[in-house]
Motif scaffolding. Sequence first.
Motif, PDB file in Angstrom:
ATOM      1  N   GLU A 195       5.019   0.793  18.314  1.00 19.74           N
ATOM      2  CA  GLU A 195       5.829  -0.422  18.366  1.00 19.74           C
ATOM      3  C   GLU A 195       6.589  -0.662  17.064  1.00 19.74           C
ATOM      4  OE1 GLU A 195       3.275  -3.629  19.427  1.00 19.74           O
ATOM      5  OE2 GLU A 195       2.805  -2.835  21.416  1.00 19.74           O
ATOM      6  N   ASN A 196       6.460   0.241  16.126  1.00 20.79           N
ATOM      7  CA  ASN A 196       7.081   0.061  14.812  1.00 20.79           C
ATOM      8  C   ASN A 196       8.457   0.712  14.741  1.00 20.79           C
ATOM      9  OD1 ASN A 196       4.773  -1.235  13.663  1.00 20.79           O
ATOM     10  ND2 ASN A 196       3.789   0.774  13.497  1.00 20.79           N
ATOM     11  N   ILE A 197       9.353   0.042  14.052  1.00 21.30           N
ATOM     12  CA  ILE A 197      10.640   0.627  13.688  1.00 21.30           C
ATOM     13  C   ILE A 197      10.691   0.657  12.171  1.00 21.30           C
ATOM     14  CG2 ILE A 197      13.145   0.439  13.797  1.00 21.30           C
ATOM     15  CD1 ILE A 197      12.844  -1.149  16.361  1.00 21.30           C
ATOM     16  N   GLY A 198      10.842   1.828  11.625  1.00 19.92           N
ATOM     17  CA  GLY A 198      10.861   1.967  10.177  1.00 19.92           C
ATOM     18  C   GLY A 198      12.054   2.773   9.710  1.00 19.92           C
ATOM     19  N   LEU A 199      12.102   2.974   8.423  1.00 22.66           N
ATOM     20  CA  LEU A 199      13.179   3.743   7.812  1.00 22.66           C
ATOM     21  C   LEU A 199      12.585   4.501   6.629  1.00 22.66           C
ATOM     22  CD1 LEU A 199      16.763   2.525   7.036  1.00 22.66           C
ATOM     23  CD2 LEU A 199      15.401   3.489   5.184  1.00 22.66           C
ATOM     24  N   PHE A 200      12.950   5.758   6.504  1.00 23.70           N
ATOM     25  CA  PHE A 200      12.518   6.507   5.324  1.00 23.70           C
ATOM     26  C   PHE A 200      13.634   7.446   4.899  1.00 23.70           C
ATOM     27  CE2 PHE A 200      11.485   9.552   8.621  1.00 23.70           C
ATOM     28  CZ  PHE A 200      11.650  10.799   8.025  1.00 23.70           C
ATOM     29  N   GLY A 201      13.563   7.883   3.659  1.00 22.71           N
ATOM     30  CA  GLY A 201      14.607   8.778   3.195  1.00 22.71           C
ATOM     31  C   GLY A 201      14.350   9.291   1.792  1.00 22.71           C
ATOM     32  N   LEU A 202      15.285  10.098   1.368  1.00 24.28           N
ATOM     33  CA  LEU A 202      15.236  10.787   0.085  1.00 24.28           C
ATOM     34  C   LEU A 202      16.339  10.235  -0.810  1.00 24.28           C
ATOM     35  CD1 LEU A 202      14.157  13.364  -1.513  1.00 24.28           C
ATOM     36  CD2 LEU A 202      16.009  14.604  -0.391  1.00 24.28           C
ATOM     37  N   LEU A 203      16.014   9.973  -2.061  1.00 23.37           N
ATOM     38  CA  LEU A 203      16.994   9.505  -3.044  1.00 23.37           C
ATOM     39  C   LEU A 203      17.116  10.550  -4.140  1.00 23.37           C
ATOM     40  CD1 LEU A 203      18.853   7.345  -4.261  1.00 23.37           C
ATOM     41  CD2 LEU A 203      16.817   6.279  -5.271  1.00 23.37           C
ATOM     42  N   THR A 204      18.347  11.028  -4.376  1.00 23.01           N
ATOM     43  CA  THR A 204      18.593  12.106  -5.330  1.00 23.01           C
ATOM     44  C   THR A 204      19.882  11.835  -6.100  1.00 23.01           C
ATOM     45  OG1 THR A 204      20.060  13.496  -3.975  1.00 23.01           O
ATOM     46  CG2 THR A 204      17.697  13.668  -3.542  1.00 23.01           C
ATOM     47  N   PRO A 205      20.145  12.625  -7.137  1.00 24.86           N
ATOM     48  CA  PRO A 205      21.509  12.652  -7.670  1.00 24.86           C
ATOM     49  C   PRO A 205      22.454  13.215  -6.605  1.00 24.86           C
ATOM     50  CG  PRO A 205      19.964  13.771  -9.144  1.00 24.86           C
ATOM     51  CD  PRO A 205      19.246  13.541  -7.859  1.00 24.86           C
ATOM     52  N   ILE A 206      23.763  13.131  -6.839  1.00 34.54           N
ATOM     53  CA  ILE A 206      24.708  13.729  -5.889  1.00 34.54           C
ATOM     54  C   ILE A 206      24.431  15.221  -5.747  1.00 34.54           C
ATOM     55  CG2 ILE A 206      27.137  14.298  -5.503  1.00 34.54           C
ATOM     56  CD1 ILE A 206      27.902  11.636  -6.645  1.00 34.54           C
ATOM     57  N   ARG A 207      24.084  15.865  -6.839  1.00 40.80           N
ATOM     58  CA  ARG A 207      23.711  17.285  -6.782  1.00 40.80           C
ATOM     59  C   ARG A 207      22.281  17.384  -6.254  1.00 40.80           C
ATOM     60  NH1 ARG A 207      20.465  20.510  -9.461  1.00 40.80           N
ATOM     61  NH2 ARG A 207      19.826  18.694 -10.677  1.00 40.80           N
ATOM     62  N   ASN A 208      22.149  17.919  -5.062  1.00 45.76           N
ATOM     63  CA  ASN A 208      20.798  18.189  -4.573  1.00 45.76           C
ATOM     64  C   ASN A 208      20.850  19.325  -3.561  1.00 45.76           C
ATOM     65  OD1 ASN A 208      19.853  17.313  -1.697  1.00 45.76           O
ATOM     66  ND2 ASN A 208      21.216  15.632  -2.271  1.00 45.76           N
ATOM     67  N   ASP A 209      19.718  19.880  -3.259  1.00 44.69           N
ATOM     68  CA  ASP A 209      19.640  21.026  -2.351  1.00 44.69           C
ATOM     69  C   ASP A 209      19.759  20.514  -0.915  1.00 44.69           C
ATOM     70  OD1 ASP A 209      19.081  23.301  -0.917  1.00 44.69           O
ATOM     71  OD2 ASP A 209      17.397  23.922  -2.172  1.00 44.69           O
ATOM     72  N   TYR A 210      21.002  20.285  -0.483  1.00 44.81           N
ATOM     73  CA  TYR A 210      21.231  19.679   0.830  1.00 44.81           C
ATOM     74  C   TYR A 210      20.646  20.498   1.984  1.00 44.81           C
ATOM     75  CZ  TYR A 210      24.231  16.207  -1.365  1.00 44.81           C
ATOM     76  OH  TYR A 210      24.693  15.175  -2.134  1.00 44.81           O
ATOM     77  N   PRO A 211      20.803  21.822   2.029  1.00 42.08           N
ATOM     78  CA  PRO A 211      20.217  22.563   3.161  1.00 42.08           C
ATOM     79  C   PRO A 211      18.706  22.367   3.266  1.00 42.08           C
ATOM     80  CG  PRO A 211      21.802  23.930   2.004  1.00 42.08           C
ATOM     81  CD  PRO A 211      21.606  22.702   1.156  1.00 42.08           C
TER      82      PRO A 211
END
Length: 228
Positions: A195-211
């Motif tokens: 029943e939960n709605i959440g949000l998660f994510g990664l915070l980096t500099p603009i330079r990061n290993d996107y793949p």
Amino acid sequence: MEKRPALILKLLTEEYIKTATPVASQALVEKYGLDFSPATVRNDLADLEKRGYIKQPHTSAGRIPTELAYRYFIKQLKNEAPDHQTQIILKPYFNDLDNNWKQLAKTLAQLTDNGIFWSFHRHDSYYTGLSGLLSQPEFKQLPLVYDISQVIDSLEEIIADIFDEIPEKPVIRLGSESPFGPFSSTILTKYRYGENIGLFGLLTPIRNDYPKNFNLINYVYNHIQSKE
């Protein structure tokens, strides 16, 4: 974009992501065994610079990708699962997310050497991985340390502001589109679990290993959804 400059831009972006050091034409030719001469690569780099994909931070340096280059790079990403060892590390957390989400966040921070944020219904935000984030070369500049400190202090308010607009699939917001500031990039998603709605994510500099990082967040998202 034509095939040769597209390849050169891809290699330059990948090299800069790895090294955080401006990339010279000679280095590209030698490291990647290109069939083009250094002069040809220099000409293509000059053209890419005119088109706004790369820039020269100072006259004696090589080039670095701009926000436009990262956006072009991101469009070429392929959806792939993380390596087998990473999957083994993550698997135990998915069976009981209610009790494991905090340890999962810490593990993601360790795997990426960047920051992870997690939030439930706009509130109760949690953040981990600050030491890894601040170890990135970009944060040798004290003004950026101040900027990221302000972000952490305002994390719950920022997430509350963006919660409704984030889709239930991983998205990348970088530079001018990042809710955390133009110096940053984030890969984030909303999710449902019971029943939960959440949000998660990664915070980096603009330079990061996107793949690597996009596929990691996507992998976690898909496994959380499969347990819904």
